[in-house]
Structure formats: structure tokens, C-alpha cells
Design a protein around this motif. Sequence first.
Motif, short mmCIF file in Angstrom:
data_model
loop_
_atom_site.label_atom_id
_atom_site.label_comp_id
_atom_site.label_asym_id
_atom_site.label_seq_id
_atom_site.Cartn_x
_atom_site.Cartn_y
_atom_site.Cartn_z
N LEU A 134 -7.30 9.22 12.03
CA LEU A 134 -8.27 8.99 10.95
C LEU A 134 -7.60 8.35 9.74
O LEU A 134 -8.17 7.48 9.08
CB LEU A 134 -8.97 10.30 10.56
CG LEU A 134 -9.88 10.90 11.66
CD1 LEU A 134 -10.45 12.24 11.21
CD2 LEU A 134 -11.03 9.93 12.00
N ILE A 135 -6.37 8.75 9.47
CA ILE A 135 -5.64 8.13 8.34
C ILE A 135 -5.31 6.68 8.68
O ILE A 135 -5.54 5.76 7.88
CB ILE A 135 -4.34 8.90 8.00
CG1 ILE A 135 -4.66 10.32 7.51
CG2 ILE A 135 -3.52 8.15 6.96
CD1 ILE A 135 -3.45 11.19 7.21
N THR A 177 0.72 5.47 0.65
CA THR A 177 -0.17 6.50 1.19
C THR A 177 -0.45 7.58 0.15
O THR A 177 -1.20 8.52 0.42
CB THR A 177 0.41 7.12 2.48
OG1 THR A 177 1.72 7.60 2.20
CG2 THR A 177 0.45 6.12 3.61
N HIS A 229 0.84 -1.20 0.00
CA HIS A 229 0.00 0.00 0.00
C HIS A 229 0.88 1.25 0.00
O HIS A 229 1.89 1.30 0.68
CB HIS A 229 -0.89 0.00 1.25
CG HIS A 229 -1.82 1.17 1.31
ND1 HIS A 229 -2.99 1.23 0.61
CD2 HIS A 229 -1.73 2.34 1.97
CE1 HIS A 229 -3.59 2.38 0.85
NE2 HIS A 229 -2.84 3.08 1.66
N SER A 252 -8.38 4.53 8.55
CA SER A 252 -8.88 4.40 7.18
C SER A 252 -8.04 3.38 6.41
O SER A 252 -8.57 2.46 5.77
CB SER A 252 -8.81 5.78 6.51
OG SER A 252 -8.90 5.68 5.13
N ILE A 253 -6.73 3.52 6.49
CA ILE A 253 -5.86 2.59 5.75
C ILE A 253 -5.96 1.19 6.33
O ILE A 253 -6.20 0.21 5.62
CB ILE A 253 -4.39 3.07 5.77
CG1 ILE A 253 -4.25 4.39 5.00
CG2 ILE A 253 -3.45 2.00 5.20
CD1 ILE A 253 -2.86 5.01 5.03
N LYS A 260 -9.13 -1.08 5.76
CA LYS A 260 -9.21 -1.72 4.44
C LYS A 260 -8.20 -2.86 4.33
O LYS A 260 -8.44 -3.88 3.69
CB LYS A 260 -8.95 -0.68 3.34
CG LYS A 260 -10.11 0.29 3.17
CD LYS A 260 -9.81 1.40 2.20
CE LYS A 260 -8.84 2.39 2.73
NZ LYS A 260 -8.89 3.73 2.21
N TYR A 295 -14.51 8.72 4.67
CA TYR A 295 -13.50 9.36 3.80
C TYR A 295 -14.15 10.45 2.95
O TYR A 295 -13.60 11.54 2.79
CB TYR A 295 -12.80 8.32 2.92
CG TYR A 295 -11.50 8.88 2.38
CD1 TYR A 295 -10.33 8.82 3.12
CD2 TYR A 295 -11.48 9.56 1.17
CE1 TYR A 295 -9.15 9.39 2.66
CE2 TYR A 295 -10.31 10.13 0.71
CZ TYR A 295 -9.15 10.04 1.45
OH TYR A 295 -7.99 10.63 0.99
N ARG A 324 -14.69 13.36 5.19
CA ARG A 324 -13.42 13.99 5.58
C ARG A 324 -12.90 14.89 4.47
O ARG A 324 -12.39 15.97 4.69
CB ARG A 324 -12.38 12.91 5.89
CG ARG A 324 -12.58 12.26 7.24
CD ARG A 324 -11.74 11.01 7.36
NE ARG A 324 -10.32 11.28 7.27
CZ ARG A 324 -9.41 10.41 6.86
NH1 ARG A 324 -9.76 9.19 6.51
NH2 ARG A 324 -8.14 10.74 6.80
N PHE A 338 0.61 13.39 2.15
CA PHE A 338 -0.19 13.83 3.31
C PHE A 338 0.70 14.20 4.48
O PHE A 338 0.46 15.15 5.20
CB PHE A 338 -1.11 12.69 3.79
CG PHE A 338 -2.30 12.46 2.93
CD1 PHE A 338 -3.26 13.45 2.78
CD2 PHE A 338 -2.48 11.26 2.27
CE1 PHE A 338 -4.37 13.24 1.98
CE2 PHE A 338 -3.59 11.04 1.47
CZ PHE A 338 -4.53 12.03 1.32
N1 URA Z 1 -5.28 6.75 2.22
C1 URA Z 1 -6.41 6.23 2.78
O1 URA Z 1 -6.85 5.16 2.37
N2 URA Z 1 -7.01 6.91 3.76
C2 URA Z 1 -6.54 8.08 4.24
O2 URA Z 1 -7.13 8.61 5.15
C3 URA Z 1 -5.38 8.61 3.67
C4 URA Z 1 -4.75 7.92 2.66
#
Ligand code: URA
Length: 429
Positions: free
Chosen positions: A179-180, A84, A82, A183-184, A187, A165, A168, A207
Motif C-alpha cells: 500500500l505504501i 517517505t 521524495h 501510494s508513493i 503519485k 490514503y 488507511r 514508517f
Molecule cells: N507516503 C505516501 O505518499 N504514502 C504512504 O502510504 C506512505 C508515505
Amino acid sequence: MRFLDIIEKKRDKFELSHEEIYFAIKSIVEGVVPDYQISALLMAIYLNKLTVDETYDLTMAMVETGETEYISGISEHSIDKHSTGGVGDKLTLVIAPILSALGVPIIKMSGRGLGITGGTLDKLESIPQFNVYLSKNKIEKQAREIGIVISAQTKELAPADKILYELRDVTATVDNISLIASSIMSKKLAIKNKALSIDLKVGKGAFMKNIEQARELASIMKYIAYKNGREINIVLSDMNNPIGRSVGNTLEIIEVVDVLKGDLKEDVYQMAVDFSAHAVKLIRPNENINDIKAQCREVIDDGSALNKFEQMVSYQGGDISFIKDINKFSLAKNQIEIKACGDGFIDYDANLIGQLSLLSGAGREKKEDKIDFGAGIYFNKVWGDFVNEGDVIYNIYTNKNLSDIDDLIKSSYNLLDISTKKNRIIEVI
Ligand code: URA
């Protein structure tokens, strides 16, 4: 329990309990909370932050309110990689075929570009007929048969993330570490891969703007992964300069094919070899990293990584003739040549280059914007090259009539006495 009480509690800087976080996420997924209340909670979290325990609970609530997918016979030794998000970041499309060619299955759900960061799904869709929407059965079949799948996130996986997301993005609450991380990781945990390698980008085009923030995000993601029994490593990498020779969807696919053919051994090739080796190391911990890098180079040299990429394209319905002959791709009809205003070693600003690419039509500012696949930027001169006044340093491809971009262009690069070029990898955590 009422959603309003949870907003109030976070507004007043108190720690939310496990039950409150699960209640909030469950209610959001059930669709019983209006957007304005979700947005208020997001802002309270953004301003008053979450503790590590709250972040963990939030992540797990997001995972558990969706489906989790176990790809039987594969998940025991498959990897997810993954990023970012960056500018010109086409690395997944080189790394995934390398891993698969090395016999390490890779199953990943990718995202779309938003703002200055590009998205793997958009890049893949610039290959005519490529299908990113795969059913669970198709993902499983493809993973077993060819060991490489890149698809869109199915709506059942971590559905809370999609809702959060989107909000946001329009409530200025994206760049919060908890929150980041949630979120990551929600998933990533929803797909049961054995190991996860994260490219955490730091710098102007990412970011995370500084290394301290990046380390904090890395440590929280590691904590979440370990608590779930996942192997993980996080590579912090420099995102101040755009990656490789191109930014923009078709241009990046062409670059990927050139790298996989072994014709372009620069930035993207180096980074892909390094990142792939760190990913493989996760599941082959006893192997020497330099030996793994040699194997990564070999699968490019012997054509097997390209073969994996082609297999993926044809399994997902893409027109393989474009990969066989990249001259079939068409680019935007206008080309704007940007010439160096002096002499020196070039150093780009990834953020401003990302903005120019967006303006060219290669990206989207809002989710519903349509992308122009053939638009973007091609660098004749890359980070660290010495240029003379008047040299064409990059070309903007666009179908638009761009105006008012002179200041952006001027600020998009610096010419320095000494090259700032260095290895992109800052550290592996
Ligand atoms: N990638 C994501 O999936 N979520 C975030 O909040 C930032 C980057």
C-alpha cells in the motif's frame, strides 16, 4: 464483477487478477463503492498482503484512473525527489534549490504532515502568502522559467491515492509495504519526470522501523519505476534522531534559510549535499559523485541555491521579505526549556520528539486540525553533542498550556558514554 467478490477473494488469501484490481480502483474513483467496503478491502490487503504483480497492477490502476502530466521541454531531464517522511525533515527545501541551481529542473508534488511526520507544504505555508495550489499551466510555466516547483498534488493526479490514503489513516492500514509502494509510486509516475530519487527513512521516526522492511519496500518501488522506464535510486537513511536543529514549520524554514545562506553547515547541510549528489548522479551517471558534491557545496557558497529558493517563493506568491530577514518570522509565545538530567553524549528518540512537537501545536493528529506555524522544538544540543547536567538541550515553543509531558520529555533523549552519531545514509539502492 462485484466489489464484494474482490473483498472475499483477498480475505481468503487468493491473488487478485489484473482485471479485478483495475475494476476495484476504477469503481473507487467513480465513487460507487461505500467507504466500509473500501476499508474492508484495505484490511484484507493489509492482513493477507499483495504479490509483486498485484502491487504493480494496483499502482498502475491508480495512475491510469487519473491524469498524467508531461511537462513538455522539461520532463526529459527533470527530477523528482521524495522522502517517505521524517521528524525535522526539511531536506526537500534545501535539495530542490541546489538541484535547480545546478541546472537540474525539479518538479515535485509534496504532501502535508500527519502524525509525527512533518509535511513540506505546511512548512512552505509558514511563509506568509506562499501558495502551494498551482494549476497545471502555472506548474509548466514556473518549471520552464525557473526550474523549481513545489506544489500540492492536484486532485486529478492519482485520485485513488487520496481516497485510499484517507481511509488507511483511520483504519490502521497505513504501514503495509504494497500500500505504501503503490501510494508513493502512483503519485510519482503521474508526473512524468525523467528520474526519481527517494529518501527512504528507517528508524523510530519513520514508517519503516527496520532495515529489512525498508529494503523490501525499496525493491518493489524500483521494480515499478523500471517497468515504467524511469531512472530511480533509493537512499536508505537513518531516522532515529530528529534531523537538524529544529522541528516545526516556521523554525524549519528559518533553518533552511540559514543552511542556504551557508551559515549552518551541520546535519541538514551534509545530508542535503549527499542526497542532492545522489539525485544528480541519476541524470549525469558519468560524473564522479565527489565532484557533484563539490558542485552542490559551491551553489550554496555562491548564493545561487538561495537565489533559486527566493525565486520559487516569489513565483508562488510568498512574502520574500521574510526570507531576506528571518527575524520577521514570529514564534509561539511560550518557551519551555528542557535541561539535561546528567552528563553524556546525546541521543534523541525521533518518535517521541515528533510527539512532543505534535503536542506543541506544530502538527496535526487529524486532517482537519489547524497547525500553529510558530510552534515546535529547537535543539540547542543535537545528536552526538556532549552535554553536562543542567545544560539546556532543547526548547519547546508553544502557545498551549502543556501538561503531563514530563514522562515524554524524560524518555525523549538518552545520555550515553559513547556518541552514536554517524552518517545518516545507510545505503543507496
Ligand atoms: N507516503 C505516501 O505518499 N504514502 C504512504 O502510504 C506512505 C508515505
